[in-house]
Design a protein around this motif. Sequence first.
Motif, mmCIF file in Angstrom:
data_model
loop_
_atom_site.group_PDB
_atom_site.id
_atom_site.type_symbol
_atom_site.label_atom_id
_atom_site.label_comp_id
_atom_site.label_asym_id
_atom_site.label_seq_id
_atom_site.Cartn_x
_atom_site.Cartn_y
_atom_site.Cartn_z
ATOM 1 N N ILE A 274 82.577 20.940 -90.895
ATOM 2 C CA ILE A 274 82.056 21.199 -89.585
ATOM 3 C C ILE A 274 82.473 22.431 -88.804
ATOM 4 C CG2 ILE A 274 81.926 20.064 -87.350
ATOM 5 C CD1 ILE A 274 81.980 17.352 -88.597
ATOM 6 N N PHE A 275 83.683 22.933 -89.424
ATOM 7 C CA PHE A 275 84.545 24.129 -88.799
ATOM 8 C C PHE A 275 83.061 25.439 -89.064
ATOM 9 C CE2 PHE A 275 86.238 28.097 -89.761
ATOM 10 C CZ PHE A 275 87.085 28.582 -88.605
ATOM 11 N N TRP A 276 82.495 25.234 -90.425
ATOM 12 C CA TRP A 276 81.665 26.334 -90.791
ATOM 13 C C TRP A 276 80.402 26.185 -90.086
ATOM 14 C CZ3 TRP A 276 84.030 30.279 -92.523
ATOM 15 C CH2 TRP A 276 85.328 30.091 -93.287
ATOM 16 N N PHE A 277 80.100 25.226 -89.460
ATOM 17 C CA PHE A 277 78.989 25.148 -88.585
ATOM 18 C C PHE A 277 79.245 25.386 -86.856
ATOM 19 C CE2 PHE A 277 77.236 22.021 -85.454
ATOM 20 C CZ PHE A 277 76.076 22.624 -85.222
ATOM 21 N N LEU A 278 80.384 24.527 -86.488
ATOM 22 C CA LEU A 278 80.585 24.616 -85.022
ATOM 23 C C LEU A 278 81.258 25.978 -84.866
ATOM 24 C CD1 LEU A 278 81.143 23.025 -82.463
ATOM 25 C CD2 LEU A 278 83.318 22.416 -83.375
ATOM 26 N N CYS B 292 87.259 19.690 -93.225
ATOM 27 C CA CYS B 292 87.207 19.051 -94.971
ATOM 28 C C CYS B 292 85.706 18.972 -95.192
ATOM 29 C CB CYS B 292 87.630 17.588 -94.774
ATOM 30 S SG CYS B 292 89.512 17.250 -94.595
ATOM 31 N N PRO B 293 85.404 19.451 -96.285
ATOM 32 C CA PRO B 293 84.070 19.322 -96.607
ATOM 33 C C PRO B 293 83.689 17.798 -96.814
ATOM 34 C CG PRO B 293 85.461 20.103 -98.435
ATOM 35 C CD PRO B 293 86.204 19.940 -97.412
ATOM 36 N N ARG B 294 82.277 17.554 -96.680
ATOM 37 C CA ARG B 294 81.791 16.334 -96.909
ATOM 38 C C ARG B 294 81.038 16.157 -98.240
ATOM 39 N NH1 ARG B 294 82.636 11.348 -95.177
ATOM 40 N NH2 ARG B 294 82.318 11.553 -93.091
ATOM 41 N N LYS B 295 81.290 15.527 -99.344
ATOM 42 C CA LYS B 295 81.005 15.427 -100.501
ATOM 43 C C LYS B 295 79.895 14.341 -100.669
ATOM 44 C CE LYS B 295 83.970 18.654 -102.123
ATOM 45 N NZ LYS B 295 83.294 19.852 -102.613
ATOM 46 N N ASP B 296 79.645 13.439 -99.753
ATOM 47 C CA ASP B 296 78.509 12.672 -99.855
ATOM 48 C C ASP B 296 77.965 12.614 -98.472
ATOM 49 O OD1 ASP B 296 80.327 10.949 -98.206
ATOM 50 O OD2 ASP B 296 81.104 9.932 -99.780
ATOM 51 N N LEU B 297 77.160 11.233 -98.185
ATOM 52 C CA LEU B 297 76.314 11.304 -96.907
ATOM 53 C C LEU B 297 76.978 9.885 -96.217
ATOM 54 C CD1 LEU B 297 72.751 11.715 -98.213
ATOM 55 C CD2 LEU B 297 74.238 13.076 -97.136
ATOM 56 N N SER B 298 78.169 9.605 -96.333
ATOM 57 C CA SER B 298 78.759 8.444 -95.462
ATOM 58 C C SER B 298 79.313 8.826 -94.055
ATOM 59 C CB SER B 298 79.986 8.117 -96.353
ATOM 60 O OG SER B 298 80.834 9.139 -96.476
ATOM 61 N N THR B 299 79.829 8.245 -93.404
ATOM 62 C CA THR B 299 79.971 8.542 -91.950
ATOM 63 C C THR B 299 81.410 8.505 -91.434
ATOM 64 O OG1 THR B 299 79.371 6.287 -91.102
ATOM 65 C CG2 THR B 299 77.577 8.267 -91.238
#
Length: 422
Positions: A204-208, A271-278
């Motif tokens: 999220i850092f690289w979006f926010l 942390c990068p997200r490797k799947d589509l969980s929440t």
Amino acid sequence: MQKDQGNSVPLTPKLRHRRRSNEANPEATTENGTHLLVNDQNKYKAMWTRTYSTLWMIGGFVFIVYMGHLYICALIVVIQILMARELFNLLRRAHEDRQLPGFRLLNWHFFFTVMLFVYGRFLSQRLFSTVTSDKVLYQLVSSLIKYHMVICYFLYIAGFMWFILTLKKKMYKYQFGQYAWTHMILIVVFTQSSFTVANIFEGIFWFLFPASLIIINDIGAYIFGFFFGKTPLIKLSPKKTWEGFIGASVTTIISAFVLANILGRFKWLTCPRKDLSTGWLHCDPGPLFTPEYFSLSGWFPGWFPWNEVSILPVQWHAVWLGLFASIIAPFGGFFASGFKRAFKIKDFGDSIPGHGGITDRMDCQMVMAVFAYIYHQSFVVPQSLSVEMILDQILVNLTFEEQLHLYRKLGDILRKKQFGLY
């Protein structure tokens, strides 16, 4: 004949007057500063309206970021749909649309086809990682990913044939204009903004962080131009001033260095997200987000309260992002200003009080999202292959039987290596 010639009235040639543009002449209006915010009589009313809307947007934005990756992606999709709606409406004419039933639906067919293609490319590996525990769903997703490009291609061809079959005499120019306009929106607007989703799953850092820099730069330019703006910056946007541009640039670069240190300390954001969980994320922050300590004893006197300062390596990358956000990204806004002048409109819409439409707020964000993605892939992500990257390729491209064969083959190779036979 002579009589007729004597009574004839000499014909005066008709003068053709050049059609004048309805656009205001920026030179005439900025010479005495009437369009600059510093001299605007209604500027305080507009400022409070803009401030009120900004606070609501920031509050909603923070809440959605707190909810996580999937909610942010849903926000991006909604923004893209609203932007497409605003831009589709620019060139539509009610009289022609009434004669072409279903023609508007064709625009949205192309839009959602491109959405399926782009997001399918970005999210396929994450989707695959999410459904590995369910065998039936795993096989279904495997087939969809394998034939994803074919599905999208034939959906586009179906829209292309639909367009050809609906061509109507005396409407060709309007229809082809709409066709070209739709594709321009998809290429310039949708494709650029879709890089935002790729940034989200890198962390999220690289979006926010890039999005926050654009917001800071926009607010800084408005405040410095509001109080100090005297010198017009560019004719395309008469309210932009050099004072606002320079003040916002300095503010953005300093804020980038400080903000990266603050955001980089939250694992939930890095942390990068490797799947589509929440679920909440916990990971090793890696060297990029590990503090480095520098002594200040030789630089400041003994009474100075801090003996050392901690800096995250990502802060040096943040300076380059800040430079781009303050110097290059505003040209996305200038492009939008010229675009609105060409169509003789003030804003793309009126959905946000004091700001205009969604597109008015996203012009610079799109440019920044693409740069953030390219910068991250080029200078931040390790160029060598990682275990995660290889596993993703195996899971996506090999069948279950091929994966078992690879597992046994790799086991044989490792056993031989263990005993020095390979």
